[in-house]
Structure formats: C-alpha cells, structure tokens
Design a protein around this motif. Structure first.
Motif, PDB file in Angstrom:
ATOM      1  N   GLU A 563      40.654  66.147  26.737  1.00 49.66           N
ATOM      2  CA  GLU A 563      40.833  64.785  26.194  1.00 49.66           C
ATOM      3  C   GLU A 563      42.276  64.665  25.340  1.00 49.66           C
ATOM      4  O   GLU A 563      42.757  63.753  25.189  1.00 49.66           O
ATOM      5  CB  GLU A 563      39.688  64.163  25.294  1.00 49.66           C
ATOM      6  CG  GLU A 563      38.319  63.828  26.145  1.00 49.66           C
ATOM      7  CD  GLU A 563      37.228  63.268  25.472  1.00 49.66           C
ATOM      8  OE1 GLU A 563      37.632  63.308  24.186  1.00 49.66           O
ATOM      9  OE2 GLU A 563      36.030  63.206  25.957  1.00 49.66           O
ATOM     10  N   SER A 564      42.323  65.734  24.290  1.00 47.84           N
ATOM     11  CA  SER A 564      43.443  65.773  23.337  1.00 47.84           C
ATOM     12  C   SER A 564      44.674  66.074  24.237  1.00 47.84           C
ATOM     13  O   SER A 564      45.726  65.520  23.924  1.00 47.84           O
ATOM     14  CB  SER A 564      43.334  67.098  22.417  1.00 47.84           C
ATOM     15  OG  SER A 564      42.181  66.891  21.497  1.00 47.84           O
ATOM     16  N   ILE A 565      44.646  66.832  25.307  1.00 52.48           N
ATOM     17  CA  ILE A 565      45.727  67.170  26.190  1.00 52.48           C
ATOM     18  C   ILE A 565      46.248  65.809  26.752  1.00 52.48           C
ATOM     19  O   ILE A 565      47.367  65.618  26.805  1.00 52.48           O
ATOM     20  CB  ILE A 565      45.528  68.248  27.059  1.00 52.48           C
ATOM     21  CG1 ILE A 565      45.147  69.499  26.329  1.00 52.48           C
ATOM     22  CG2 ILE A 565      46.384  68.338  28.210  1.00 52.48           C
ATOM     23  CD1 ILE A 565      44.970  70.836  27.270  1.00 52.48           C
ATOM     24  N   LEU A 566      45.377  65.232  27.466  1.00 48.47           N
ATOM     25  CA  LEU A 566      45.901  63.822  28.295  1.00 48.47           C
ATOM     26  C   LEU A 566      46.072  62.912  27.204  1.00 48.47           C
ATOM     27  O   LEU A 566      47.170  62.242  27.530  1.00 48.47           O
ATOM     28  CB  LEU A 566      44.409  63.365  29.044  1.00 48.47           C
ATOM     29  CG  LEU A 566      43.813  64.248  29.967  1.00 48.47           C
ATOM     30  CD1 LEU A 566      42.605  63.639  30.430  1.00 48.47           C
ATOM     31  CD2 LEU A 566      45.045  64.140  31.117  1.00 48.47           C
ATOM     32  N   ASN A 567      45.545  62.718  26.079  1.00 48.73           N
ATOM     33  CA  ASN A 567      46.047  61.598  25.182  1.00 48.73           C
ATOM     34  C   ASN A 567      47.130  61.934  24.500  1.00 48.73           C
ATOM     35  O   ASN A 567      48.194  60.970  24.563  1.00 48.73           O
ATOM     36  CB  ASN A 567      44.889  61.729  23.674  1.00 48.73           C
ATOM     37  CG  ASN A 567      45.281  60.668  22.728  1.00 48.73           C
ATOM     38  OD1 ASN A 567      45.618  59.481  23.062  1.00 48.73           O
ATOM     39  ND2 ASN A 567      45.218  61.106  21.377  1.00 48.73           N
ATOM     40  N   TRP A 568      47.568  63.134  23.850  1.00 47.55           N
ATOM     41  CA  TRP A 568      48.923  63.396  23.288  1.00 47.55           C
ATOM     42  C   TRP A 568      49.978  63.495  24.190  1.00 47.55           C
ATOM     43  O   TRP A 568      50.979  63.303  24.082  1.00 47.55           O
ATOM     44  CB  TRP A 568      48.730  64.578  22.614  1.00 47.55           C
ATOM     45  CG  TRP A 568      48.192  64.264  21.178  1.00 47.55           C
ATOM     46  CD1 TRP A 568      46.648  64.690  20.870  1.00 47.55           C
ATOM     47  CD2 TRP A 568      48.470  63.508  20.191  1.00 47.55           C
ATOM     48  NE1 TRP A 568      46.493  64.136  19.605  1.00 47.55           N
ATOM     49  CE2 TRP A 568      47.496  63.462  19.396  1.00 47.55           C
ATOM     50  CE3 TRP A 568      49.800  62.763  20.101  1.00 47.55           C
ATOM     51  CZ2 TRP A 568      47.538  63.015  18.001  1.00 47.55           C
ATOM     52  CZ3 TRP A 568      50.025  62.091  18.935  1.00 47.55           C
ATOM     53  CH2 TRP A 568      48.672  62.083  17.708  1.00 47.55           C
ATOM     54  N   SER A 569      49.610  63.808  25.662  1.00 51.31           N
ATOM     55  CA  SER A 569      50.697  63.815  26.698  1.00 51.31           C
ATOM     56  C   SER A 569      51.027  62.548  26.982  1.00 51.31           C
ATOM     57  O   SER A 569      52.342  62.336  27.398  1.00 51.31           O
ATOM     58  CB  SER A 569      49.975  64.688  27.895  1.00 51.31           C
ATOM     59  OG  SER A 569      49.767  65.860  27.742  1.00 51.31           O
ATOM     60  N   GLU A 570      50.021  61.867  27.117  1.00 52.47           N
ATOM     61  CA  GLU A 570      50.490  60.377  27.217  1.00 52.47           C
ATOM     62  C   GLU A 570      51.295  59.785  26.073  1.00 52.47           C
ATOM     63  O   GLU A 570      52.416  59.021  26.452  1.00 52.47           O
ATOM     64  CB  GLU A 570      49.176  59.674  27.538  1.00 52.47           C
ATOM     65  CG  GLU A 570      49.573  57.872  27.592  1.00 52.47           C
ATOM     66  CD  GLU A 570      48.018  57.089  28.154  1.00 52.47           C
ATOM     67  OE1 GLU A 570      48.286  55.933  28.441  1.00 52.47           O
ATOM     68  OE2 GLU A 570      46.997  57.690  27.728  1.00 52.47           O
ATOM     69  N   LYS A 571      50.658  59.976  24.837  1.00 52.23           N
ATOM     70  CA  LYS A 571      51.718  59.486  23.784  1.00 52.23           C
ATOM     71  C   LYS A 571      53.115  60.077  23.904  1.00 52.23           C
ATOM     72  O   LYS A 571      54.006  59.213  23.570  1.00 52.23           O
ATOM     73  CB  LYS A 571      50.903  59.670  22.506  1.00 52.23           C
ATOM     74  CG  LYS A 571      49.846  58.918  22.403  1.00 52.23           C
ATOM     75  CD  LYS A 571      49.101  59.335  21.020  1.00 52.23           C
ATOM     76  CE  LYS A 571      47.703  58.247  20.646  1.00 52.23           C
ATOM     77  NZ  LYS A 571      47.411  58.432  19.572  1.00 52.23           N
ATOM     78  N   ARG A 572      53.351  61.346  24.326  1.00 45.45           N
ATOM     79  CA  ARG A 572      54.552  61.753  24.279  1.00 45.45           C
ATOM     80  C   ARG A 572      55.339  61.632  25.542  1.00 45.45           C
ATOM     81  O   ARG A 572      56.326  62.098  25.856  1.00 45.45           O
ATOM     82  CB  ARG A 572      54.532  63.179  23.987  1.00 45.45           C
ATOM     83  CG  ARG A 572      53.681  63.741  23.034  1.00 45.45           C
ATOM     84  CD  ARG A 572      54.361  63.306  21.384  1.00 45.45           C
ATOM     85  NE  ARG A 572      53.673  63.786  20.323  1.00 45.45           N
ATOM     86  CZ  ARG A 572      53.474  63.406  19.075  1.00 45.45           C
ATOM     87  NH1 ARG A 572      53.913  62.114  18.935  1.00 45.45           N
ATOM     88  NH2 ARG A 572      52.651  64.131  18.242  1.00 45.45           N
ATOM     89  N   GLU A 573      54.709  60.753  26.567  1.00 50.38           N
ATOM     90  CA  GLU A 573      55.329  60.679  27.956  1.00 50.38           C
ATOM     91  C   GLU A 573      55.544  61.805  28.616  1.00 50.38           C
ATOM     92  O   GLU A 573      56.613  62.085  29.135  1.00 50.38           O
ATOM     93  CB  GLU A 573      56.562  59.558  27.810  1.00 50.38           C
ATOM     94  CG  GLU A 573      56.260  58.340  27.412  1.00 50.38           C
ATOM     95  CD  GLU A 573      57.551  57.242  27.312  1.00 50.38           C
ATOM     96  OE1 GLU A 573      58.495  58.061  27.253  1.00 50.38           O
ATOM     97  OE2 GLU A 573      57.259  56.237  27.040  1.00 50.38           O
ATOM     98  N   LEU A 574      54.651  62.959  28.427  1.00 47.35           N
ATOM     99  CA  LEU A 574      54.697  64.132  29.234  1.00 47.35           C
ATOM    100  C   LEU A 574      53.687  64.222  30.362  1.00 47.35           C
ATOM    101  O   LEU A 574      52.800  63.634  30.110  1.00 47.35           O
ATOM    102  CB  LEU A 574      54.492  65.451  28.197  1.00 47.35           C
ATOM    103  CG  LEU A 574      55.451  65.679  26.940  1.00 47.35           C
ATOM    104  CD1 LEU A 574      54.868  66.707  25.985  1.00 47.35           C
ATOM    105  CD2 LEU A 574      56.773  66.103  27.670  1.00 47.35           C
TER     106      LEU A 574
END
Length: 719
Positions: A563-574
C-alpha cells in the motif's frame, strides 16, 4: 427394533450432506453420534480438493472479509464453513468479543478436527477474557493430558504457567524448541543473566535471533569451563551464520572434531587474517580426514596460502582426489603456471578443464574470459562462438543468460538480424528470471519498458489471490499457513523440525517462506536463494522442480508494504515496480536495517539525505525506521535522481547507489548511445552489479505481478 439397556430408541433419521440425502435407521444415540462424526470427517476429506472460498480472503483485513466469512459459515461447503468459523472466532478474540468467539467455536473441534488443539486454545482464551479462568485452566490442563502435538501442549503449559510459574520449569525442560519457551527464558535472563544453562538453550534453538551475539560472547567470556563441545558447536554455528568468522573459527576449535568443523575452524582463521594458524588447521584436516569431501576445498584454500611449489602440490592432489574441486583447482593451477612463465603448462591445465569438466562453473568462467578478450579486440566472430558454447555447455551457469544476450547483441551489430532474434528468444525462454531476459525482450521489441521509459509506466499489479500449499510440514501446518495463522505456523515449524540436523530442499524452502511471514525477509529470501548452491544431483533436481512453481518466485520476490509503495510511487509519478525493486536490493525489506556507512531503513537513506529531503517536503517529524516515512523520503529522492537525468531510470538508479557526481562523470566519459554497453563500462563493480540487480528485480516483479506480461511471456516462449 429392540432398545438396548440405558439407551434411548430413535426413529428414522435423515441427514443432508453436500446435497445428498442419506436415510437409515439408527438404534441409539451412541450409534448416531459416531456415525455422524465419521460422516462429517469423510465430507471434510472430500472437500479438501475443492477450491476454497476462504483462502482468497486471507489478504483482506478482518473488517473487509467479515461479511463474506459469515456467508460462507452459513452456506459454504463443510470444510470452508469450518475455516470461516475459525477465522470469525479469531477476529472476535482480536476485537475482545469472547461471546462471539465462543459462538463461532461451538462444536468446531469435532467438525474441524485437524485444528482441534488450536480451537480449544482459542476457547480457553475466550473463557479467560470473560473472567472464567477455571474453565480456561481446565482446557489447558486437558490439552496437556490428551494432546500429543508438542506445539499445542507447550502452548497449554505456557498458559498454565501464567497462573503457576512452576509449570514453566516443565516448559523449559520438555519443550526447548517452543517459541513460548524462548519468551520465558528471555524474561528470566532479564531478571538474572547469570544462568548459562538458559543461555545455551537460546543459542542452540534461536541462533539468528536479535541479541544472540551478546549472549554468545557472554558464554564464551564468562562460562568457558562450563561449555561442552556440543555447546561450542552451537556457538560456532551462530557466529558463522552472522559472519563473525574470527569468533566462529575459534569456537569451532573447541567443537567436536568433524570434517566440517575442522574446515570451518581453518576458514574462520584464514578470513580473519590468522594465516599461520589457518595453515596448521588445514593440514590437520588433511591428515585427520583425508577422504572427506570438504578436504578437497581445504586443499584449495591451503594452496592460496603457501609457496608456488607447495600450492601446485596441493592443487594437483585436489585435482586427482576430489573431482568436485578439480575444475576450480585447474583454474588456480593455470594462473600459477602463467605467473611462473609456463604458458604451455598453463594452457594444458585449461585444456584439461574444458575436456574433463566442460559443464562446470569454472569452465563457464574461463570461457567468459575468452569472450571478453575477443570482444575487446573486436573479434566478434570468436566472441560469439565462445559465448554460444557457454549457452550449450553451461546453460545452468549464471553466465549463460549473459553469454546468450551478448551473442545476440553482436549478431545484431553484424547485421544478422534473424540469428540475433533467435539468440534473444533463446535467452528469454531459457532464462526467464534473468536481467538478460528483460534486455532480450527489449531488443525483441516487446512492450516491457526500457531504461528511458520505465519511470512513466504504471503496470497493473495483481498479487496471488490465495496462498499456495506449502511443499513441506504437517497437514495442520499447511492448513494454518493458508489461513494466515502465521504465529501458529512458526510454532509448529519450530517443534516439527526441532531434532533435525539438516533440512531437505522442500523443508529449506518452506522454512524460508515461513520466515517471510514473520517479517524476516532478509533471512527468508537468503534461505530460498541459497538452494541454488546445493550440489548433490538429487537436491539439484528437486530445486529445479521447485523453480517451476510460481510460489518459488513469489517467495523470492515478495511484495510487502504494497500500500505504501503503490501510494507514494503514484504521488511521485514513479513506476511502483521500480520502487519495490530498488527496496528489495537495498534492504531486502528489513525496515530496521542499517549499513556500515549509516544508511537506514527500507530504501537505505543516509540521515543527512533524509534530513535534506524532509526539509524539501516539509516533513518535520519522521523516522527512517518507519516504513511509511522511509518510502515517502526515498521515493522523493528517486524522483530527484530521475529529474537529474531526463528520466533515464538506469542513470537514476546508478545515481541512487553511487551518487549524482560519479554518474555525471561517467556520462561525460562514456557514450549513452548503447545503454547495454554503458552498463558494462560502469567503473564501480558495486554500482554495475547494483544496476543489473535492480532491473533484474524489476523484470521479475513485472513478469510475476502483471497479467499482461505473463500472457506475453507465454506467447513469446511458445513461438
């Protein structure tokens, strides 16, 4: 129909089981109940092969799955009803609702006899929660009398000991492998550390646990005279497995004199720089165990510490007497002869390697040396020929995928596109898990993302719906694993393997998987990965069979903190799969890990870098050991390194490891025209390996968790 003495006569009885109505005439309650119980057992046995509606719900939170479990408990097939009731009781206990738990557990030990012990323990917990300690203690006592499973009995004794500490003496003496025993021992050592017998149990049973290094040191320094050879061996194993080789070597010197222990004695001293003592121990190994398999390895180690003539003598002995060590010994011999200006003799040693041990890893390494030499000289035909020989003779070597890929690259450069495509397809299909399978897929034009495009991709991530069946362990353990009862799985495993000195391939894999469920990702992944180093033919075959199963690869490339990986990757456009690939390489998902340089947490952030990034994003209160904070900071920095290099993920990842300054120099020095050649030219071996590892991870996460790529792989391999 005649009634028997003291029995009640029943009439016509009808039970509907799995859609089939059975009608019979029963004579008594004593006849009905055993029949009904046996029939339920047969139904449950039949249900074992039916797809479970419960297992796919394990990944959901208790709240998310509550309604579905309640429905299954009412309408599912018999075995799934039992599973649903068991999980509903578990959830109720976690929510401090003992009445709901007791309702779900009512009669369940009869219907779900496989988990009888766990069910009764949950019932005792519910009674205790209600304040009915007498009923709880009665259940625990009965379990100690009626159960034979040491994990269940040990758990019951532990709970009895909470009311009468004398019971814990029984726990420590009779169940040394039980995790509850280890809890009790740690508490007792906190109160009084002067208890060497308790320390010995922990060191023997939990050598990898946190803090064991201090206890080992304490035993060695303060209680040396009280240690038996077997104690020393347990201490030595613990030091060895935590890479404290000097301490391990000295401890092995006091352990029972077996070939393995004597070898490790010498090797521990050698690695620690105590060359003179190490030589003596290797000679002792040679004299005491001249025919032991590990003596061959000792001969090779000894050859690296003596004069050239003595080294050649020991290497020749290894070559003549120990076929397993002969390939590496021949390579070492060739190097010594080359240094002695005897090129003809050196070449004879290499020729012997290729003639007699053509399929060895040493032969593959020598062939790759030839590949690189010819490629550097621009003699691509020779380089291709040697590379293709590796793919034919050494296809199980770690170099085979690399050799196949570069053969394809050079054929492509020569304009032979058909042969190049064939080579890329061969690498892709025969080594699908490798970094070079991904590079081959890129050159085949498949939509798998390249260094310049990975960052902006957002692949669909689909995790397995349910846990697969473990290949080893009791039926009870396997069932509990699929139910997500991870603490119980660990307790069972500890007691089931307590007296084993070695694990089979399947057992080693199972233990690695169980460690993953305990959050011990570094140890779990390492244990699974190290299966490749088993060199017995039967073990190798069983390992290859395991590799055919998706569970093997999902365990090697787990997806925690999703959940954290998907969330922060989406916010950073990674690309989230790039993020998790970097985390796997940096920390193996160990949230508290620290490097020698001081980098900390999942994404191994230096404190100074963390402070700088936190200032950029106005994050005033954070911890580098907190997964959420660490991923938030790390993904910002990964975004930053991408921005420095026009979103080239290869340069961004290299910069994450080596720093922006070094990568900037390499970009100026080497051409970026060919990304594969640039990676090969990276002058820092650590960074070169890091780049290949991260993108190898990326490829594996893509092929394992993205259905589109899975279908693409099947189609491409079929061609």
């Amino acid at each position: 129909m005649k009634a028997r003495s003291r029995q009640v006569v029943f009439g016509l009885i009808s039970l509907t089981l799995v859609g089939v109505t059975t009608v019979w005439v029963a004579q008594s309650r004593e006849e009905i109940l055993p029949f009904a119980i046996e029939t339920r057992k047969k139904v449950v046995e039949t249900d074992k092969d039916r797809p479970s509606e419960v297992f796919p719900l394990i990944a959901l939170s208790p709240l998310e799955r509550q309604k579905q479990l309640e429905t299954i408990a009412e309408r599912g097939h018999q075995l799934d009803q039992n599973r649903a009731r068991y999980l509903l009781a578990t959830t109720a206990l976690e929510a401090k609702k003992p009445d709901s738990a007791l309702s779900a557990l009512k009669g369940l030990e009869t219907d779900y006899s496989l988990l009888e012990g766990q069910i009764l323990l949950k019932r005792a917990k519910a009674y205790e929660m209600k304040g009915k300690t007498a009923q709880a203690r009665e259940i625990w006592y009965n379990l100690t009398q009626e159960q034979s499973n040491p994990a269940i009995v040990g758990e019951a004794v532990y709970h009895l000991g909470r009311y009468n500490s004398q019971e814990w003496e029984t726990l420590v003496k009779q169940f040394p492998a039980h995790p509850r025993t280890h809890e009790v021992i740690r508490e007792r050592l906190k109160e009084n550390p002067d208890q060497p017998d308790l320390m010995k149990i922990l060191i023997d049973q939990t050598p990898e646990a946190e803090g064991m290094g201090e206890w080992r040191d304490r035993l060695v320094n303060n209680y040396r005279s009280q240690l038996s050879p077997e104690d020393w061996e347990a201490i030595a194993v613990g030091y060895w497995e935590t890479w404290e080789y000097r301490k391990a070597g000295n401890a092995y010197g006091n352990a029972p004199k077996t070939p393995e222990n004597v070898y490790r004695y010498g090797r521990g001293l050698q690695v620690s720089g105590e060359t003179r003592r190490a030589k003596t121990i290797y000679l002792e190994l040679l004299n005491s165990f001249p025919d032991a398999e590990i003596t061959g390895l000792g001969l090779r180690r000894l050859a690296g510490m003596v004069s050239r003539n003595d080294a050649l003598f020991y290497l020749d002995r290894a070559i003549d007497e120990f076929p397993k060590e002969a390939p590496e010994a021949l390579i070492s011999k060739a190097k010594l002869l080359e240094a002695a200006r005897s090129p003809q003799a050196a070449q004879q040693a290499r020729d012997s390697l290729l003639e007699n041990y053509s399929q060895s890893d040493a032969a593959a390494a020598y062939r790759w040396e030839r590949v690189e030499k010819y490629a550097q000289q621009g003699e691509l035909d020779e380089a291709i020929e040697w590379a293709q020989t590796i793919t034919q003779e050494n296809n199980n070597s770690s170099l085979a995928a690399k050799a196949g890929f570069w053969a394809g690259k050079w054929l492509q450069q020569q304009g032979d596109t058909a042969a190049a495509e064939k080579q890329f397809r061969q690498t892709f299909s025969q080594h699908p898990q490798s970094y070079y399978a991904w590079r081959s897929a890129v050159h085949l034009g498949l939509p798998v993302g390249d260094f310049e495009s990975i960052r902006n991709q957002s692949p669909r991530v689909v995790k397995p719906a349910a846990r697969p069946l473990l290949p080893s362990g009791s039926d009870q353990l396997k069932e509990l694993y699929q139910l997500g009862e991870d603490n119980w799985v660990w307790k069972l495993w500890q007691t089931e393997t307590a007296n084993q000195t070695a694990l089979s391939v399947e057992e080693q894999f199972t233990e690695g998987v169980i460690k993953l469920t305990q959050g011990r990702y570094l140890k779990g992944i390492s244990q699974i990965s190290s299966l490749q180093f088993r060199d017995q033919p039967e073990d190798y075959s069983r390992w290859q069979s395991l590799r055919e199963k998706p569970m093997y690869w999902h365990s090697l490339f787990p997806f925690p903190y999703n959940e954290s990986i998907l969330n922060w990757s989406e916010k950073r456009e990674l690309n989230p799969l790039l993020t998790i690939s970097l985390i796997r390489q940096e920390s193996r998902f160990e949230k508290d890990i620290s490097s020698v340089a001081g980098a900390r947490g999942l994404m191994q952030i230096m404190p100074a870098t963390g402070k700088w990034v936190a200032g950029k994003i106005n994050l005033s209160d954070y911890s580098l050991s907190d997964p959420e904070d660490n991923i938030q900071l790390g993904t910002w920095y990964l975004d930053y390194t991408h921005s420095r290099y026009n979103n080239n993920s290869m340069l961004a990842v290299a910069s994450y490891n080596a720093g922006p300054g070094n990568v900037a120099k390499w970009v100026d020095r080497y051409s970026l025209k060919d990304a594969d050649e640039f990676v090969e030219k990276i002058p820092f071996p650590e960074t070169k390996g890091y780049v290949e590892a991260v993108f190898g991870n990326y490829w594996n996460y893509l092929r394992l968790y993205n259905p589109q790529i899975q279908r693409l792989m099947d189609e491409t391999t079929a061609k």
